[in-house]
Design a protein around this motif. Structure first.
Motif, PDB file in Angstrom:
ATOM      1  N   SER A   1       0.860  -1.173   0.000  1.00 47.74           N
ATOM      2  CA  SER A   1       0.000   0.000   0.000  1.00 47.74           C
ATOM      3  C   SER A   1       0.900   1.228   0.000  1.00 47.74           C
ATOM      4  CB  SER A   1      -0.924  -0.004   1.213  1.00 47.74           C
ATOM      5  OG  SER A   1      -0.164   0.100   2.391  1.00 47.74           O
TER       6      SER A   1
ATOM      7  N   ALA B   1     -18.515  -2.121   6.391  1.00 47.22           N
ATOM      8  CA  ALA B   1     -17.173  -2.255   6.965  1.00 47.22           C
ATOM      9  C   ALA B   1     -17.195  -1.925   8.448  1.00 47.22           C
ATOM     10  CB  ALA B   1     -16.217  -1.318   6.239  1.00 47.22           C
TER      11      ALA B   1
ATOM     12  N   TRP C   1     -13.983  -1.207  12.699  1.00 45.22           N
ATOM     13  CA  TRP C   1     -13.852  -1.151  11.244  1.00 45.22           C
ATOM     14  C   TRP C   1     -13.217  -2.429  10.724  1.00 45.22           C
ATOM     15  CZ3 TRP C   1      -9.491  -0.464   7.809  1.00 45.22           C
ATOM     16  CH2 TRP C   1      -9.857  -0.155   6.489  1.00 45.22           C
ATOM     17  N   GLN C   2     -13.855  -3.028   9.775  1.00 41.63           N
ATOM     18  CA  GLN C   2     -13.343  -4.239   9.113  1.00 41.63           C
ATOM     19  C   GLN C   2     -12.996  -5.341  10.113  1.00 41.63           C
ATOM     20  OE1 GLN C   2     -13.495  -4.538   5.877  1.00 41.63           O
ATOM     21  NE2 GLN C   2     -12.366  -2.983   4.752  1.00 41.63           N
TER      22      GLN C   2
ATOM     23  N   GLU D   1     -18.088   6.088   8.542  1.00 43.42           N
ATOM     24  CA  GLU D   1     -17.284   5.820   7.357  1.00 43.42           C
ATOM     25  C   GLU D   1     -17.848   6.608   6.189  1.00 43.42           C
ATOM     26  OE1 GLU D   1     -17.119   1.912   5.506  1.00 43.42           O
ATOM     27  OE2 GLU D   1     -14.942   2.054   5.322  1.00 43.42           O
TER      28      GLU D   1
ATOM     29  N   THR E   1     -17.659   6.690   1.766  1.00 41.73           N
ATOM     30  CA  THR E   1     -17.111   6.208   0.503  1.00 41.73           C
ATOM     31  C   THR E   1     -17.196   7.357  -0.489  1.00 41.73           C
ATOM     32  OG1 THR E   1     -19.275   5.326  -0.103  1.00 41.73           O
ATOM     33  CG2 THR E   1     -17.689   3.768   0.799  1.00 41.73           C
TER      34      THR E   1
ATOM     35  N   SER F   1      -7.950   1.395  -4.994  1.00 44.42           N
ATOM     36  CA  SER F   1      -8.743   2.111  -4.000  1.00 44.42           C
ATOM     37  C   SER F   1      -7.847   2.505  -2.831  1.00 44.42           C
ATOM     38  CB  SER F   1      -9.871   1.211  -3.502  1.00 44.42           C
ATOM     39  OG  SER F   1      -9.324   0.088  -2.854  1.00 44.42           O
TER      40      SER F   1
ATOM     41  N   ASP G   1      -7.789   3.633   1.405  1.00 44.77           N
ATOM     42  CA  ASP G   1      -8.453   3.791   2.698  1.00 44.77           C
ATOM     43  C   ASP G   1      -7.620   4.773   3.501  1.00 44.77           C
ATOM     44  OD1 ASP G   1     -10.719   1.979   2.655  1.00 44.77           O
ATOM     45  OD2 ASP G   1      -9.239   0.380   2.451  1.00 44.77           O
TER      46      ASP G   1
ATOM     47  N   LYS H   1      -7.631   7.627   6.851  1.00 40.79           N
ATOM     48  CA  LYS H   1      -8.319   8.166   8.031  1.00 40.79           C
ATOM     49  C   LYS H   1      -8.883   9.552   7.705  1.00 40.79           C
ATOM     50  CE  LYS H   1      -7.171   5.177  11.297  1.00 40.79           C
ATOM     51  NZ  LYS H   1      -8.202   4.469  12.050  1.00 40.79           N
TER      52      LYS H   1
ATOM     53  N   ASN I   1     -12.898   5.896   8.478  1.00 41.63           N
ATOM     54  CA  ASN I   1     -12.193   5.622   7.228  1.00 41.63           C
ATOM     55  C   ASN I   1     -12.876   6.333   6.062  1.00 41.63           C
ATOM     56  OD1 ASN I   1     -10.364   4.138   5.480  1.00 41.63           O
ATOM     57  ND2 ASN I   1     -12.189   2.989   4.843  1.00 41.63           N
TER      58      ASN I   1
ATOM     59  N   HIS J   1     -13.098   5.627   2.257  1.00 40.08           N
ATOM     60  CA  HIS J   1     -12.780   4.645   1.214  1.00 40.08           C
ATOM     61  C   HIS J   1     -13.015   5.304  -0.143  1.00 40.08           C
ATOM     62  CE1 HIS J   1     -12.368   0.730  -0.718  1.00 40.08           C
ATOM     63  NE2 HIS J   1     -13.364   1.110  -1.498  1.00 40.08           N
TER      64      HIS J   1
ATOM     65  N   ARG K   1     -16.408  -3.703  -2.481  1.00 39.05           N
ATOM     66  CA  ARG K   1     -15.160  -2.965  -2.674  1.00 39.05           C
ATOM     67  C   ARG K   1     -14.134  -3.850  -3.368  1.00 39.05           C
ATOM     68  NH1 ARG K   1     -14.922   0.145   3.230  1.00 39.05           N
ATOM     69  NH2 ARG K   1     -17.145   0.647   3.176  1.00 39.05           N
TER      70      ARG K   1
END
Lengths: 649, 649
Positions: A165, B128, B190-191, B293, B295, B326, B328, B330, B343, B345, B596
């Motif tokens: 990343s 997420a 998250w996730q 979050e 997107t 993509s 991610d 903060k 996040n 995204h 995603r």
């Protein structure tokens, strides 16, 4: 028109023209005052206390204010309490009459002997951060693939790095850097996982910084991540000192100043770390941005404050910290000015009062890898102890207070030039002789030694010697029945004069008071009883190694410390002074990622013993406060004592 | 003393007392002017152009400056070029004489018909971000384990979550929140990987925000992450519009203002997103911090600028973007004011001119899951096309210019009240009749329709009708031989009068000029020839579905657009207007993490066709610019046309 200015505690004095600033006068006299902002009324480092009220009569002609008024800019920097206490900034305060100026420890510069030199460490080089040089085919209409993906292809093809990343800050400059470097670039990769920097062309340098945040001193070790070599060591006083000398007083400051206290303390330490990073990098002609990663150790309070976590609860039973595990945080998010996308790795902590600094000590001393039973004592404002071997490790913490570091001692000071570091007392005459840091000669009671105070090793020597000479009784009281001008009462408190005014730079007698003895008794009592309880917990009567860590540990006299009962009696060859092991541990974690996992496992493995839960702790503590603790049981210690006290240190 | 003030393009006028600010006058007249800062001279949104020089003679009595002087604060906000062009802030400009004030599109508020309503989506809810409620045993001296570890134990025991990390911002408040909530807390994860929020007690709300950054409009869909429901839709003009109407002009702005240009544009869009987040959250009585979050989709330039990446290279051959994948990030690191540890995204992009918005369209329309061959056209300032099915997908981009959105058209405007959206022309009389947004009646050439301009669907109607009436020739020229007062020369440029001054709110005739026709020719030529080349690439003569996306797509007349040759001819029942599919895609990605991954796979799978590499592109483009393109080959289209033009839209 000229006025007299006298600086305390150095005692230096001169006549200066009216209007001279205090800072300029200090410079003329060689009195070291911190002034990092260059007199711009920004840094606030040059705080001094104006004391004309306490001015010796012969030196002052009137009691009116003999300095210029506080201007607006200065007003902003000074806290309310400071203003009430006549604290001023030396750089903006002009002399308008005779003045006595006290320069607090926090403001003093000068060649402090910071004992936080990097120790020798043995570690396989396996850093988290590596640099890779790649050459890419430029994009074309037939191949307009994105810059990042192009870079990843090259890194995968050449170095087998995949699934990388990229930090958003790097992405921002990526297109320009690749084109500037004509599609040749050096890529800094963290944990083989994330691209944290891209530089045009080929760059070999790869450096990191290991930081040890002590309650009193902050030390930084700029380290070559390829060779492991320490390129520069930078240390400074922890800037939080102005908010409180010890951990508890800083926690209290946060609690009393709910809105801003924590933020102030956090900003102070971050500014300190940034200064160290900058100075260290610039000393080898690099920029702080070249520092790709930082590891950090510190006790739990330092850890919490650095992270902006309310430290209140680690100061209150049951002393639960906010977290134990290590943290990885982007430098940018903490406001730490190294590579913005660089990682700050903060080592894990064991308990509320056994911090990441202790984990650092363990990494460096490796008791968990030894068959031998080690007692590791890290002496700071708190004593943190670990006992055990590769099978089991237990830890505890005890409040030693700052006495062993020379604080809360009437004439205590840090180990700096002018501090008494060694002392002997003639048992017959009760006359002392001592050495100060920066001067090899022993004192004779007459010569001006420019003595300023007593540092940690000096106070241990003084108290051990006072006991051996019978000046201190078994219960810690000073025997005022003894006939000596050096033993006297100051009000209701007995004291022993170590240096007459004529020997000192501070224009007064330097004494050890009963209060000082009590402070040391508490410290050594705590350390000793904690050691005993730890040994009992593991069911052992003796250990195989005694490792004494801490900046402090480098200077004390093994024998005198044992005489005093700071740690359980043992053969002197079992005693090792391991220096700033916490900082060494930070360097180890910086150089080898596997050691971070080891630290994590260690922090989880070490069992924390809460001394407050031991029923007989108070009894043991009370016993251990006696002087000298061990003589009855281990009389051979007495044999080791020679009048010159040439121990093994 | 009173003065006359007239606002353009609304044409509203009034007499106001001397000294009234332009903003106050506008408010009194109901002329919508953006002024988000509440007249504090901060937001700079209320820019207007003072046009007394162009003031109609009957309304102005002198040519001197009829407004107050620019003060210092205003001076800071306005750019140099603006000052030279008599641009002022309405909130701080007072009326001192008769004035004509032009309110640029960017400054206008009012009931814009933003066609970016959320479409119906079908997606499995698998966000997420999830919330977990836990109750913990408080720490004690026997169990002084850290807060974070204590929390993790509970989360593991109750929800089988393990190896969690915690964001440093959450850690900062963790000790206080746990104690405030009496060791009962709701944890946002998250996730299943990182703790991004801890709230005292039980909290059920879990919301996210999907954002579509269009070149012209930014739309946000506040979405319930438990039910998938859209709680609020907020949209606004992209604040970057003041830096340039289209993508290329904004890229140019960045290049010309090397130091600050990119930063200004980035800050503008981030401020815009923050406004949307705030308004959306507050509309349902939540705080922006409750948004866990976000997107984001947008074309490649919007994507790069948002991330602070120099967009220069996506504007230059070979148009390589900085990255495709993509991201991610903060929220805090981007300065986006939702949950700081939340996040952002950002969906992946396909190529330099085929952006994350297109990936969003694909997610929503799913051509990659269909057996049928789909041609997906997303019409904006750039046309982005995808052709294919589950076996293969190719994409390309063509510069349509902003004409189809009503920009670069003499009287073009966005779809807002007063805009002509439908038009018919009588083939015999050459007289037009039209409808404006916000009024169901057709015009009669006499009634004041308060007409302001022509929006995208209106211009397509106008040009298709002009062709059918013979006003526009096959080559696009206006046939000035025809006898009608509506066909005339303005200097050397021919034009057709759509609305007489008496029908308009802007005090002048509204016309379609030859330049307008050319701009539309370029746009439709690009879309059409791109479609043809894509079809050839896949070796197909016909597709099974034509999906037209874009805010624009909602309003155009299927038949008229086909008549004009905007897209290849096909049965009308194959044509679907799919609305703001990009925004729908952003919502899909917000609601389902698997999507995603699907988007990532998609972005990698879609093959990019660079039209510039096609040898015959220019020839095809030239042919496609003709009017009407398809009649010779597909004469049945002619049959579909009725004078009322009631297409299938």
């Amino acid at each position: 028109m000229e006025h007299t200015i006298i600086f305390q505690p150095s005692g230096r004095r001169a006549h200066v023209p009216e209007g001279t600033t205090i800072l300029d006068a200090a410079r003329k006299l060689g009195v070291g005052i911190e002034a990092v902002c260059g007199d711009n009324l920004v840094c606030g480092k040059c705080r001094v206390k104006i004391m004309e009220g306490e001015f010796p009569k012969e030196d002052i002609t009137s009691s009116i204010r003999h300095v210029g008024k506080v201007d607006e800019k200065e007003m902003e920097i000074l806290k309310k309490k400071e203003k009430e206490n006549n604290v001023r900034l030396a750089c903006s305060t002009s002399v308008l009459g005779d003045v006595l100026v006290f320069v607090p420890e926090a403001t003093r510069t000068g060649k402090q002997i910071i004992s936080k030199a990097a120790g020798k460490i043995k570690v396989k080089i396996k850093p988290a951060v590596k640099k890779y040089y790649v050459e890419l085919p430029p994009p074309s209409l037939e191949d307009p693939y994105g810059d990042f993906e192009r870079l990843c292809q090259a890194l995968e093809a050449t170095f087998n790095l995949n699934k990388l990343s990229i930090d958003c800050r790097v992405l921002q400059v990526l297109p320009d850097v690749l084109r500037t470097g004509d599609w040749k670039a050096t890529v800094t990769v963290w944990q083989n996982r994330e691209i944290i920097r891209v530089q045009a062309g080929r760059v070999e340098t790869n450096i990191g910084l290991a930081i040890d945040i002590g309650t009193t001193t902050v030390a930084g070790y700029l380290t070559d991540l390829i060779t492991g070599e320490v390129l520069a060591t930078e240390s400074m006083m922890n800037p939080q000192v102005s908010y409180g000398e010890d951990v508890m007083s800083r926690i209290t400051y946060c609690m009393l100043n709910e809105e801003t206290g924590l933020k102030e303390l956090q900003e102070a330490i971050i500014e300190g770390i940034n200064t160290i990073a900058k100075n260290a990098a610039e000393s080898v002609e690099l920029s702080p941005e070249d520092i790709s990663e930082m590891t950090l150790v510190g006790n739990t309070a330092m850890h919490h404050i650095l992270l902006g976590i309310n430290p209140e609860y680690i100061g209150l039973a049951p002393f639960a910290p906010a977290l134990h595990k290590s943290m990885d945080i982007k430098a940018e998010r903490l406001g730490i000015q190294i590579l913005p996308a660089g990682n700050i790795h903060i080592l894990p902590i064991i308990a509320g009062f056994v911090g990441a600094d202790n984990v650092g000590c363990l990494l460096a001393d490796t008791p968990h890898k030894r068959k031998k039973m080690t007692l590791l004592i890290d002496i700071g404002t708190n004593g943190e102890l670990v006992l055990g071997n590769r099978d089991k490790l237990i830890s505890c913490s005890c409040a030693t207070g700052p006495a062993l570091e020379g604080a809360q001692i009437e004439f205590g000071m840090r180990a700096a030039p002018g501090a008494i570091e060694k002392m002997r007392i003639d048992k017959k005459t009760l006359e002392p002789t001592y050495q100060v840091i920066g001067n090899d000669q022993w004192s004779d009671g007459q010569t001006d030694m420019q003595t300023k105070g007593i540092c940690g090793s000096g106070i241990i020597d003084a108290i051990a010697e006072m006991f051996k000479a019978g000046i201190i009784k078994k219960n810690g009281r000073i025997n005022t029945d003894l006939k000596s001008p050096r033993i006297r009462m100051e009000g209701i408190v007995a004291e022993y004069v170590v240096a007459w005014k004529r020997e000192t730079a501070i224009d007064e007698d330097i004494v050890v008071t009963l209060k000082d003895v009590r402070a040391i008794q508490l410290a050594k009592g705590a350390l000793y009883s904690a050691s005993l309880i730890m040994m009992r917990k593991l069911g052992i009567k003796q250990f195989d190694r005694l490792a004494v860590a801490g900046a402090f540990g480098n200077h004390i006299d093994k024998v005198q410390a044992m005489v005093m009962g700071m740690y359980p009696d043992c053969d002197l060859d079992k005693v090792e002074f391991i220096g700033n092991a916490a900082g060494d541990g930070a360097r180890i974690a910086l150089l080898n990622v596997d050691k971070r996992r080891e630290a994590h496992a260690l922090a989880g493995k070490v069992e924390y013993v809460e001394l407050a839960l031991e029923e007989d702790f108070n009894d043991r503590f009370g016993e251990a406060m006696q002087f000298p603790h061990m003589f009855d049981k281990f009389p051979h210690v007495e044999d080791l004592l020679s009048p010159e006290g040439e121990g093994a240190s």
